[in-house]
Design a protein around this motif. Sequence first.
Motif, PDB file in Angstrom:
ATOM      1  N   LEU A   1    -102.553  26.078 -16.629  1.00  0.00           N
ATOM      2  CA  LEU A   1    -103.263  25.653 -15.418  1.00  0.00           C
ATOM      3  C   LEU A   1    -102.403  25.999 -14.214  1.00  0.00           C
ATOM      4  O   LEU A   1    -101.209  25.673 -14.179  1.00  0.00           O
ATOM      5  CB  LEU A   1    -103.527  24.150 -15.432  1.00  0.00           C
ATOM      6  CG  LEU A   1    -104.487  23.602 -16.491  1.00  0.00           C
ATOM      7  CD1 LEU A   1    -104.619  22.087 -16.338  1.00  0.00           C
ATOM      8  CD2 LEU A   1    -105.846  24.254 -16.366  1.00  0.00           C
ATOM      9  N   GLY A   2    -103.015  26.655 -13.221  1.00  0.00           N
ATOM     10  CA  GLY A   2    -102.316  26.998 -12.000  1.00  0.00           C
ATOM     11  C   GLY A   2    -103.112  26.573 -10.786  1.00  0.00           C
ATOM     12  O   GLY A   2    -104.344  26.672 -10.772  1.00  0.00           O
ATOM     13  N   LEU A   3    -102.420  26.091  -9.768  1.00  0.00           N
ATOM     14  CA  LEU A   3    -103.053  25.607  -8.543  1.00  0.00           C
ATOM     15  C   LEU A   3    -102.390  26.285  -7.353  1.00  0.00           C
ATOM     16  O   LEU A   3    -101.161  26.267  -7.230  1.00  0.00           O
ATOM     17  CB  LEU A   3    -102.886  24.086  -8.439  1.00  0.00           C
ATOM     18  CG  LEU A   3    -103.321  23.417  -7.135  1.00  0.00           C
ATOM     19  CD1 LEU A   3    -104.847  23.471  -6.992  1.00  0.00           C
ATOM     20  CD2 LEU A   3    -102.819  21.969  -7.099  1.00  0.00           C
ATOM     21  N   ILE A   4    -103.183  26.871  -6.479  1.00  0.00           N
ATOM     22  CA  ILE A   4    -102.615  27.483  -5.290  1.00  0.00           C
ATOM     23  C   ILE A   4    -102.232  26.384  -4.300  1.00  0.00           C
ATOM     24  O   ILE A   4    -102.929  25.376  -4.169  1.00  0.00           O
ATOM     25  CB  ILE A   4    -103.608  28.483  -4.655  1.00  0.00           C
ATOM     26  CG1 ILE A   4    -102.872  29.431  -3.710  1.00  0.00           C
ATOM     27  CG2 ILE A   4    -104.745  27.770  -3.949  1.00  0.00           C
ATOM     28  CD1 ILE A   4    -103.703  30.636  -3.298  1.00  0.00           C
ATOM     29  N   GLY A   5    -101.089  26.558  -3.653  1.00  0.00           N
ATOM     30  CA  GLY A   5    -100.660  25.547  -2.696  1.00  0.00           C
ATOM     31  C   GLY A   5     -99.149  25.454  -2.623  1.00  0.00           C
ATOM     32  O   GLY A   5     -98.423  26.275  -3.185  1.00  0.00           O
ATOM     33  N   SER A   6     -98.669  24.416  -1.960  1.00  0.00           N
ATOM     34  CA  SER A   6     -97.247  24.220  -1.702  1.00  0.00           C
ATOM     35  C   SER A   6     -96.666  23.178  -2.659  1.00  0.00           C
ATOM     36  O   SER A   6     -97.391  22.542  -3.433  1.00  0.00           O
ATOM     37  CB  SER A   6     -97.054  23.752  -0.264  1.00  0.00           C
ATOM     38  OG  SER A   6     -97.722  22.501  -0.071  1.00  0.00           O
TER      39      SER A   6
END
Length: 294
Positions: free
Chosen positions: A207-212
């Motif tokens: 699972l990957g989430l774009i963001g900081s």
Amino acid sequence: MPCLKSEFGYPGLRWYEALADCQRRGVSHACAQIVTSAGSTPREPGSQLVVTDAQSFDTLGGGRFEQEVIETARQALACGESGCRLESFSLGTRSGQCCGGHVEVLLTLYPAPGMQIALFGAGHVAQALEPLLGGLGWRVDWFDTRPTTSLEITTHAPTTHCHFGLSVDEQITRLPTGGHCLIMTHDHALDETLLAAMMAREDQASLGLIGSQSKRARFARRLRDRGLAEHCIDALRCPLGNSGGDKRPQAIAIAIVAELLTLDQTSPPPVLRGLPREALSRLEAAAAARRETG
């Protein structure tokens, strides 16, 4: 051209048309070719047939013989086989056909891409990312709650399957197992809802989430409050990739692909060296017999 899942629309395709389409779209398939024949046979050497898990295109002559070829090809594809194999068919004994001849069939097996990506969101980064994923021949399931008309996406890679205008529940229902999920929607609340649903399933490769880093910390707290397993939260990749601080969508997309390549655990394609010597000897013997009788 609308961004819709491409499917065969013409069951009457010739084998070479179906072969080109399968390879363009990354569909698991096999090409079966009669390479030698003796006695009475339904088709001559050179006749070809393309087989997928659901359809076949063109013909080797029909009957039980052709059905056996199709079944053999599908069994091999279901086991993930690739490369070439030679199958012998005595039409009277093995296939139960009255013509009673003998044929050798060369099966060339092309499995589907092993790497599967689920891409959630169709913003600037996703639009820069999708053609890179398609260029690697990976299967991409592309999701967005917004309809196609509002996204203004008119082209996509042949191996991309679009699921636009769906609710979150519908998206999760269509989500295949074992893929690498990339979440980059237009709405942080939607990102969180999707993450929670996927973590509850626990059937994805990553699972990957774009963001900081701050977004990751905030999401981790909320996911814990939802009761999600700690090992699922720890495995979440956020930020995605390392673009060296370059915030252009193209740079971020390249960094994400580079990261995915390190996660690709699929076996490299085998080095195809043709048929084993024993199979070649059978073909040589059949060719010699044809010359003697011809």
